[in-house]
Scaffold this motif. Structure first.
Motif, PDB file in Angstrom:
ATOM      1  N   VAL A 257       4.543 -10.658   0.003  1.00 53.83           N
ATOM      2  CA  VAL A 257       4.745 -11.846  -0.836  1.00 53.83           C
ATOM      3  C   VAL A 257       4.430 -13.116  -0.048  1.00 53.83           C
ATOM      4  O   VAL A 257       3.742 -14.027  -0.537  1.00 53.83           O
ATOM      5  N   THR A 261       1.288 -15.674  -0.889  1.00 51.92           N
ATOM      6  CA  THR A 261       1.713 -17.032  -1.272  1.00 51.92           C
ATOM      7  C   THR A 261       1.173 -18.066  -0.287  1.00 51.92           C
ATOM      8  O   THR A 261       0.705 -19.137  -0.683  1.00 51.92           O
ATOM      9  N   ARG A 311       2.037 -13.053  -7.768  1.00 54.57           N
ATOM     10  CA  ARG A 311       1.832 -13.812  -6.532  1.00 54.57           C
ATOM     11  C   ARG A 311       0.357 -13.867  -6.157  1.00 54.57           C
ATOM     12  O   ARG A 311      -0.030 -13.540  -5.043  1.00 54.57           O
TER      13      ARG A 311
END
Length: 480
Positions: A257, A261, A311
């Motif tokens: 993640v 991101t 994401r």
């Protein structure tokens, strides 16, 4: 500094300002507004593209409207899939542009019958949701044998039996080259992948075959960025796709993640050129990272695909073909990539419900996706064969569209005329929604058809038609 959209004035200053109308808009300022809203492209302005005196303005305009995340095209002879091309991190800031492409794998250890069956399932996967047909996008051909001949054979079988663009997956450049050698020229597959060990040979293939190249550096963002700099600035490759790695487990999820991101943040908010490329996620990796029950792996693949799509993954490679794994992905993708500035709408036009004939009733509704889906469902449940006239109300429901003058007789007439519906039915009678009763006269005047006001709720359509759609009542209605 985050990306900011240009103003209509900035765009207008670079247009020819001739108000010629060749773009379909009444003047250049109206076209500038459409460009700023990404509802049009500069190529729709013929003078700008064709007149060489505007070449400098065209170049500036393209730069002004170019996204922080590069748009990469992969294609077959029949389909084109665009990935990336994003401007913002958050959907509400503008909208997401190109829906994340979902690829399903086949590998070169499979026999021909298994490959053909899998390709057929991928091709035929389709789910209709609020008037849209949700489908899969790509086939990822993986080399697990590391045998160039076996890989080429598999690529050829897939290419000959599928309309979908491909991803060629191997870290062996010789294997990838064998795949290219059997592909028709019209194909432009994504190469997966260049690594710190093979990047020079993969870059050579990318250049020779004019194909986009994915860079994989799982768990090592420094190396990923270094490879991007080398391939883009050193070797002049523009169409790159970045894979920072997909991992499961507590620490693996956290890294995945954060990595996706961070890369999108650096692209959209810092306009950092080394991050300005589409991202590829590999939920398929759960099949090698996890041990144990197959169902657990499928659950984790579904979870990882949803997480990565949320994401910022622009393309996903998956293995599972079960509907319960794929349906959440295509439906979630639909929700993510709708334009938050506009109601969800379906195309206007005439739909056939069941098998309508010249005596079947003609119903009218709006193109608001939810309204359309409910009406369609209610008519199908009632087992009524009917024609459904879907009016372009800019995605508004019936009552709102009537109040806002979006549901008008003129718009109903346009749809009927375009579909030549008067040649398909015997009785020129329209059943409009009960909530549109106040415009019944307007519809009758504009279309020349008799108008019957239907029920307030579409769930009553079945009973309504059973009661009023009889030969005698229709003849009485039209004066025969």
């Amino acid at each position: 500094m985050p990306w900011k959209p240009p103003t209509p004035i900035e765009v207008y200053q670079l247009l020819p300002k001739t108000n010629c109308g060749k773009c379909g808009e009444p003047n250049c300022m109206a076209f500038a507004v459409k460009l700023v809203n990404f509802d049009a492209t500069v190529e729709q302005c013929p003078p700008l593209v064709e007149d060489k005196s505007y070449a400098e303005s065209l170049q500036k305009l393209r730069a002004l409207l170019s996204p922080p995340v590069r748009e990469v095209v992969v294609k077959s002879s029949k389909r084109v899939v665009k990935i990336g091309g994003e401007y913002v991190m958050y959907r509400h800031e503008l909208r997401y542009m190109n829906p994340a492409a979902i690829a399903i794998d086949v590998d070169d250890s499979m026999d021909k019958d298994t490959i053909l069956k899998r390709v057929e399932t991928i091709e035929k996967f389709e789910y209709e949701y609020v008037g849209r047909k949700l489908k899969l996008d790509l086939i990822a051909v993986r080399s697990v044998t590391n045998d160039p001949k076996q890989f080429a054979k598999t690529v050829q079988i897939v290419a000959e039996n599928s309309s979908l663009p491909l991803i060629l997956c191997s870290t062996n450049p010789t294997v990838i080259e064998a795949g290219f050698n059997v592909l028709p020229q019209e194909h432009r597959p994504l190469i997966y992948a260049a690594t710190k060990d093979n990047w020079r040979d993969m870059a050579e293939l990318s250049k020779r075959f004019d194909a986009p190249l994915a860079i994989a550096s799982p768990g090592d963002l420094d190396t990923l960025v270094s490879l991007v700099a080398t391939l883009s600035e050193g070797l002049g490759l523009n169409d790159l796709v970045l894979d920072p790695g997909t991992f499961v487990g507590l620490n693996g999820l956290a890294y995945t993640v954060k990595a996706f991101t961070w890369l999108r943040h650096k692209a959209a908010n810092d306009l950092w050129k080394y991050a300005g490329y589409p991202l590829i996620g590999t939920p398929i990796s759960v099949w090698t990272q996890l041990e144990g029950d197959v169902m657990d792996k499928m659950w984790w693949e579904a979870i990882m695909a949803t997480l990565l799509m949320t994401r910022y993954a622009d393309v996903l490679i998956m293995h599972s073909l079960d509907g319960w794994v794929l349906l959440p992905q295509v439906m979630w993708r639909f929700q993510l990539y709708t334009d938050p500035r506009k109601p969800v709408a379906v195309p206007a036009g005439v739909r056939e419900i069941g098998k309508p004939d010249e005596k079947s009733p003609v119903l009218v509704t709006t193109n608001y996706a939810l309204t359309y889906s409910i009406v369609l469902s209610d008519v199908e449940k009632a087992k009524v064969n009917a024609w459904l006239v879907v009016v372009d109300t800019e995605g508004l429901a019936v009552d709102v569209a009537v109040a806002g003058r979006k549901f008008t007789g003129e718009k109903v007439a346009e749809v009927i005329k375009a579909a030549e519906l008067d040649k398909k039915v015997k009785y020129k009678v329209l059943i409009i929604p009960g909530k549109a009763a106040r415009v019944s006269g307007d519809v009758e005047d504009a279309t020349g058809w008799k108008v019957v006001v239907g029920p307030m709720d579409s769930s009553e359509i079945g009973k309504f038609i059973e009661k009023m759609w009889t030969e005698d009542k229709l003849k009485e209605l039209i004066g025969q």
